[in-house]
Scaffold this active site. Structure first.
Site, PDB file in Angstrom:
ATOM      1  N   HIS A  94      -6.965 -10.652  -1.290  1.00  0.00           N
ATOM      2  CA  HIS A  94      -6.522 -10.579  -2.748  1.00  0.00           C
ATOM      3  C   HIS A  94      -5.559 -12.349  -2.980  1.00  0.00           C
ATOM      4  O   HIS A  94      -5.155 -12.962  -1.681  1.00  0.00           O
ATOM      5  CB  HIS A  94      -5.440  -9.438  -2.781  1.00  0.00           C
ATOM      6  CG  HIS A  94      -4.853  -9.044  -1.218  1.00  0.00           C
ATOM      7  ND1 HIS A  94      -5.566  -8.062  -0.449  1.00  0.00           N
ATOM      8  CD2 HIS A  94      -3.389  -9.642  -1.214  1.00  0.00           C
ATOM      9  CE1 HIS A  94      -3.959  -7.904   0.657  1.00  0.00           C
ATOM     10  NE2 HIS A  94      -3.680  -8.926   0.411  1.00  0.00           N
TER      11      HIS A  94
HETATM   12  C1  T46 Z   1      -1.385  -9.577   2.878  1.00  0.00           C
HETATM   13  C2  T46 Z   1      -2.153  -9.410   4.018  1.00  0.00           C
HETATM   14  C3  T46 Z   1      -1.511 -10.492   4.984  1.00  0.00           C
HETATM   15  C4  T46 Z   1       2.034  -0.367   2.062  1.00  0.00           C
HETATM   16  O1  T46 Z   1       1.942   0.803   1.309  1.00  0.00           O
HETATM   17  N1  T46 Z   1       3.346  -1.184   2.041  1.00  0.00           N
HETATM   18  C5  T46 Z   1       2.977  -2.020   2.739  1.00  0.00           C
HETATM   19  O2  T46 Z   1       4.209  -2.534   2.611  1.00  0.00           O
HETATM   20  C6  T46 Z   1       1.478  -2.720   2.860  1.00  0.00           C
HETATM   21  C7  T46 Z   1       1.575  -4.633   3.297  1.00  0.00           C
HETATM   22  C8  T46 Z   1       1.099  -1.728   2.731  1.00  0.00           C
HETATM   23  N2  T46 Z   1       0.673  -1.107   1.835  1.00  0.00           N
HETATM   24  C9  T46 Z   1      -0.470   0.187   1.203  1.00  0.00           C
HETATM   25  C10 T46 Z   1      -1.150  -0.446   0.188  1.00  0.00           C
HETATM   26  C11 T46 Z   1      -2.523   0.130   0.739  1.00  0.00           C
HETATM   27  O3  T46 Z   1      -2.741   1.393   0.437  1.00  0.00           O
HETATM   28  O4  T46 Z   1      -1.510   0.120   2.808  1.00  0.00           O
HETATM   29  C12 T46 Z   1      -3.192  -0.171   2.395  1.00  0.00           C
HETATM   30  C13 T46 Z   1      -3.562  -1.353   3.236  1.00  0.00           C
HETATM   31  O5  T46 Z   1      -3.140  -2.504   1.789  1.00  0.00           O
HETATM   32  P1  T46 Z   1      -3.858  -3.292   2.063  1.00  0.00           P
HETATM   33  O6  T46 Z   1      -5.494  -2.987   2.368  1.00  0.00           O
HETATM   34  O7  T46 Z   1      -3.416  -4.334   0.779  1.00  0.00           O
HETATM   35  O8  T46 Z   1      -3.652  -4.546   3.449  1.00  0.00           O
HETATM   36  P2  T46 Z   1      -4.901  -5.498   3.678  1.00  0.00           P
HETATM   37  O9  T46 Z   1      -4.567  -6.033   5.551  1.00  0.00           O
HETATM   38  O10 T46 Z   1      -5.337  -6.251   3.381  1.00  0.00           O
HETATM   39  O11 T46 Z   1      -3.649  -6.909   3.226  1.00  0.00           O
HETATM   40  C14 T46 Z   1      -2.056  -6.745   4.230  1.00  0.00           C
HETATM   41  C15 T46 Z   1      -0.860  -6.728   2.218  1.00  0.00           C
HETATM   42  O12 T46 Z   1      -1.155  -5.501   1.795  1.00  0.00           O
HETATM   43  C16 T46 Z   1      -1.069  -7.945   1.818  1.00  0.00           C
HETATM   44  O13 T46 Z   1       0.011  -8.475   1.341  1.00  0.00           O
HETATM   45  O14 T46 Z   1      -1.054 -10.435   2.448  1.00  0.00           O
HETATM   46  O15 T46 Z   1      -1.927  -8.271   4.684  1.00  0.00           O
END
Ligand code: T46
Length: 148
Positions: free
Chosen positions: A50
């Site tokens: 993303h």
């Molecule tokens: C990024 C990379 C490096 C939250 O509720 N609060 C938060 O601060 C974050 C980061 C995530 N979430 C929730 C949103 C989703 O339901 O945690 C779940 C997993 O998040 P996501 O699938 O976006 O995780 P990554 O590791 O793919 O991405 C994260 C960050 O979201 C993103 O901004 O740049 O790490």
């Protein structure tokens, strides 16, 4: 803009070990509004996939290693993170993917804003359209655009 600019943090070493610190506005260009970390990551996991509309972040491998792939719509860059003193700045409108995690890798992320799902662009074509829109010079009155 340099895609994936490297951020070097200071280290203070003595016989008790190493100490590294980071200050918002000094070592990173923004005030730090949020810190999160990834751990217990399976070695075959793929994270990211993303971009963000406004958010800037700096990413570190506090322990272990992983591969970070960045794409700003024009250039693509692969960076291996494995040194807790070296971070990578990911500016807004940059597509990011993370994979090839080592066993026990811990990823720390410093973020410029609180979590906001509306800031995410999770579709790659929508990201390319937004990146191209940002890169386009503003329309001038001679082109029929609004005066600036
Ligand atoms: C990024 C990379 C490096 C939250 O509720 N609060 C938060 O601060 C974050 C980061 C995530 N979430 C929730 C949103 C989703 O339901 O945690 C779940 C997993 O998040 P996501 O699938 O976006 O995780 P990554 O590791 O793919 O991405 C994260 C960050 O979201 C993103 O901004 O740049 O790490």
């Amino acid at each position: 803009m340099t895609l994936g600019r490297l951020i070097d943090l200071p280290v203070i070493s003595d016989p008790r070990g190493d100490l590294t610190f980071v200050e918002g506005g000094r070592h990173v260009s923004f005030d730090i509004a949020r810190i999160y970390y990834l751990y217990n990551v399976p070695v075959d996991a793929e994270r990211g996939g993303h971009a963000h509309r406004e958010l800037s972040q700096v990413v570190f491998a506090l322990s272990g290693s992983f591969r970070l792939t960045l794409d700003d719509g024009r250039e693509r860059r692969e960076i291996w993170l494995r040194d807790p003193r070296k971070g990578v700045l990911i500016e807004s409108l940059t597509w990011r993917e993370m994979d090839a995690f080592s066993q026990g890798a811990v990823v720390m992320v410093l973020a410029s804003h609180p979590y906001d799902e509306a800031d995410y662009i999770r579709d790659h074509d929508a990201f390319l359209a937004a990146a191209s829109e940002r890169g386009r010079p503003p329309a001038s009155p001679a082109d029929g655009g609004a005066p600036t």
